[in-house]
Design an enzyme around this catalytic site. Structure first.
Site, PDB file in Angstrom:
ATOM      1  N   SER A 223      46.248  33.319  41.463  1.00  0.00           N
ATOM      2  CA  SER A 223      45.931  34.226  41.099  1.00  0.00           C
ATOM      3  C   SER A 223      45.740  35.172  40.790  1.00  0.00           C
ATOM      4  O   SER A 223      47.004  35.676  40.562  1.00  0.00           O
ATOM      5  CB  SER A 223      44.163  32.981  41.065  1.00  0.00           C
ATOM      6  OG  SER A 223      43.869  33.376  39.948  1.00  0.00           O
ATOM      7  N   LYS A 227      49.315  36.692  40.638  1.00  0.00           N
ATOM      8  CA  LYS A 227      50.270  38.207  39.992  1.00  0.00           C
ATOM      9  C   LYS A 227      51.055  39.014  40.944  1.00  0.00           C
ATOM     10  O   LYS A 227      51.967  39.832  40.477  1.00  0.00           O
ATOM     11  CB  LYS A 227      48.669  39.059  39.284  1.00  0.00           C
ATOM     12  CG  LYS A 227      47.706  37.981  38.947  1.00  0.00           C
ATOM     13  CD  LYS A 227      46.475  39.164  38.037  1.00  0.00           C
ATOM     14  CE  LYS A 227      45.040  38.575  37.495  1.00  0.00           C
ATOM     15  NZ  LYS A 227      45.239  37.135  36.539  1.00  0.00           N
ATOM     16  N   TRP A 314      41.104  30.024  31.323  1.00  0.00           N
ATOM     17  CA  TRP A 314      40.548  31.799  31.533  1.00  0.00           C
ATOM     18  C   TRP A 314      41.913  31.878  32.174  1.00  0.00           C
ATOM     19  O   TRP A 314      42.251  33.550  31.204  1.00  0.00           O
ATOM     20  CB  TRP A 314      39.661  31.707  32.796  1.00  0.00           C
ATOM     21  CG  TRP A 314      39.509  33.030  33.327  1.00  0.00           C
ATOM     22  CD1 TRP A 314      39.712  33.190  34.042  1.00  0.00           C
ATOM     23  CD2 TRP A 314      38.971  34.283  32.432  1.00  0.00           C
ATOM     24  NE1 TRP A 314      38.932  34.910  34.249  1.00  0.00           N
ATOM     25  CE2 TRP A 314      38.292  35.233  33.024  1.00  0.00           C
ATOM     26  CE3 TRP A 314      38.317  34.183  31.034  1.00  0.00           C
ATOM     27  CZ2 TRP A 314      38.191  35.900  32.816  1.00  0.00           C
ATOM     28  CZ3 TRP A 314      37.681  35.659  30.936  1.00  0.00           C
ATOM     29  CH2 TRP A 314      37.568  36.324  30.986  1.00  0.00           C
ATOM     30  N   HIS A 365      40.381  25.522  38.795  1.00  0.00           N
ATOM     31  CA  HIS A 365      41.485  26.656  39.307  1.00  0.00           C
ATOM     32  C   HIS A 365      41.540  27.020  40.759  1.00  0.00           C
ATOM     33  O   HIS A 365      40.856  26.580  41.003  1.00  0.00           O
ATOM     34  CB  HIS A 365      41.411  28.104  38.258  1.00  0.00           C
ATOM     35  CG  HIS A 365      41.567  29.399  38.781  1.00  0.00           C
ATOM     36  ND1 HIS A 365      42.242  29.686  38.426  1.00  0.00           N
ATOM     37  CD2 HIS A 365      40.791  30.223  40.212  1.00  0.00           C
ATOM     38  CE1 HIS A 365      42.587  31.173  38.938  1.00  0.00           C
ATOM     39  NE2 HIS A 365      41.804  31.459  39.868  1.00  0.00           N
TER      40      HIS A 365
HETATM   41  C1  GCU Z   1      39.225  36.314  38.276  1.00  0.00           C
HETATM   42  C2  GCU Z   1      40.158  37.287  37.245  1.00  0.00           C
HETATM   43  C3  GCU Z   1      40.956  36.632  37.332  1.00  0.00           C
HETATM   44  C4  GCU Z   1      41.817  36.340  38.033  1.00  0.00           C
HETATM   45  C5  GCU Z   1      40.705  34.999  39.223  1.00  0.00           C
HETATM   46  C6  GCU Z   1      41.525  35.060  40.524  1.00  0.00           C
HETATM   47  O1  GCU Z   1      38.945  35.149  37.552  1.00  0.00           O
HETATM   48  O2  GCU Z   1      39.940  37.515  36.061  1.00  0.00           O
HETATM   49  O3  GCU Z   1      42.237  37.503  37.161  1.00  0.00           O
HETATM   50  O4  GCU Z   1      42.745  35.432  38.596  1.00  0.00           O
HETATM   51  O5  GCU Z   1      39.684  35.823  39.441  1.00  0.00           O
HETATM   52  O6  GCU Z   1      41.327  35.639  41.101  1.00  0.00           O
HETATM   53  O7  GCU Z   1      41.259  34.001  40.627  1.00  0.00           O
END
Ligand code: GCU
Length: 385
Positions: A223, A227, A314, A365
């Protein structure tokens, strides 16, 4: 509160494929001055550096490459960890610059049975510190150390808070104290850049650890950590492999699609993640001189595996797969054909033979044992080549 904001954001988001607007992505193989890139040499000399600069200037911010000193000390070593299957090292890495310092706590398990320096997975841990418990009293699928050790690889992790606390105010207390000029620059690094920077400093240490094959270190993140793992692999070509799990917006997913999370939402809820300049693209995706397929392409020809979870719209699974697919052209320049299918594979049907690997796991997720077992499989296939 933050969670209310996130809930509201998620409600307002577009999850309807028919509402994805028409968009044109920048061509990976055309420079900003419209020059066609047809060779690996020109890719490496012209286009790849241009792409990295575009991401530095518009998205993740600069990546400071110099510092005064890096030292480390082994705080604890246990040659009999995991009932003798592994050696545990807890390493404190200290980076000093302009009389400021950051301390990175690394947890590392190396298999006892090894023929020589061992390839390693390095996780950027963005969740609870107990996920990487060195004592193994607490075990977690987020970092299944036993499973990785049993597969013959080493596994390591550091926590993002050592580099930049994941907080809109506190994020400055870490790497940014070493590089205060970043705070005032429009393209200054923020938290995600700091985490990626930290991954490179850990690799600096791993290069000095004789038990590790530092030419085979895979950078892993989930997540927001996913990134950062992409950005780390893009910025630091010493990472041999990149594994980016459910990375979503400003990770592996295409921003132009505006499906699920958008740039406006991510910059509003997490203003401390990206360069200030990135906010210019809030509700203005078409003005972007890039999209995330270019970030993936910049990792070529190194093996890259990205994932989604079926219920995690998402993070836009379709936009993630398309992004991966558009990155293929860069791999082709190296004579590496990714041969990805036209549409995303079915749920739980991993693609691991391609240098651009992918799966969409059934479920939520998260980073799970299923994801890790596929990372291990992917590493086995590609390190053999
Ligand atoms: C939030 C955020 C995402 C990210 C996520 C995470 O949902 O909007 O961009 O990837 O957290 O880190 O679990």
């Amino acid at each position: 509160t933050l969670s209310q904001l996130q809930a509201q954001n998620a409600k307002e988001a577009n999850y309807d494929e028919s509402k994805v607007p028409a968009y044109t992505l920048p061509d990976i193989l055309k420079t900003t001055t419209n020059q066609d890139i047809r060779t690996k040499a020109n890719w490496e000399k012209i286009r790849r550096p241009e792409i990295i600069k575009l991401f530095e200037d518009n998205v993740y911010g600069q990546m400071p490459k110099t510092f005064d000193r890096l030292t480390y000390s082994i705080k604890r070593e246990d040659a009999n960890a995991m009932a003798g299957k592994a050696t545990l090292k807890e390493v404190l890495i200290e980076v000093v610059h302009h009389n400021q310092s950051v301390k990175i706590n690394l947890v590392l398990f190396v298999p006892t049975k090894r023929k020589g320096p061992t390839p390693a997975f390095l996780l950027i841990n963005n969740r609870g510190k107990d996920n990487t418990d060195p004592t193994r009293v607490h075990k977690s699928e987020f970092w299944p150390a036993e499973m990785v050790i049993d597969s013959g690889y080493a596994i390591a992790a550091f926590h993002v808070s050592d580099l930049a606390p994941d907080d809109t105010v506190q994020y400055v207390n870490g790497v940014l104290q070493l590089y205060p000029e970043q705070l005032t620059a429009n393209n200054g690094m923020r938290a995600i850049g700091a985490w990626a920077w930290g991954a490179s400093r850990v690799l600096d240490y791993l290069e000095k650890d004789a038990t590790i094959d530092a030419k085979k270190v895979a950078i892993v993140g989930h997540s927001r950590g996913g990134k950062a793992s992409l950005w780390a692999a893009a910025e630091d070509q010493r990472f041999a492999m990149c594994l980016s799990n459910c990375s979503g917006n400003t990770g592996a997913a295409l921003s132009h699609r505006r499906f699920g999370e958008t740039i406006n939402r991510i910059n509003t809820v997490f203003p401390h993640w990206f360069a200030r300049k990135y906010k210019k693209f809030n509700n203005n995706e078409d003005a972007l001189p890039l999209d995330q397929h270019m970030l993936l392409a910049s990792i070529a020809p190194r093996p890259l595996y990205v994932t989604n979870a079926s219920k995690d719209l998402w993070a836009d699974p379709t936009g993630t797969f398309l992004s991966l697919k558009y990155a293929q052209k860069a791999y082709s320049l190296y004579g590496v054909e990714a041969n990805l299918p036209v549409s995303p594979p079915a749920i739980n049907q991993p693609i691991s033979k391609s240098p651009l690997g992918y799966h969409n796991r059934e479920g939520e997720h998260n980073l799970t044992a299923y994801d890790w077992s596929n990372f291990i499989q992917f590493a086995k296939v590609h390190y053999k080549k």
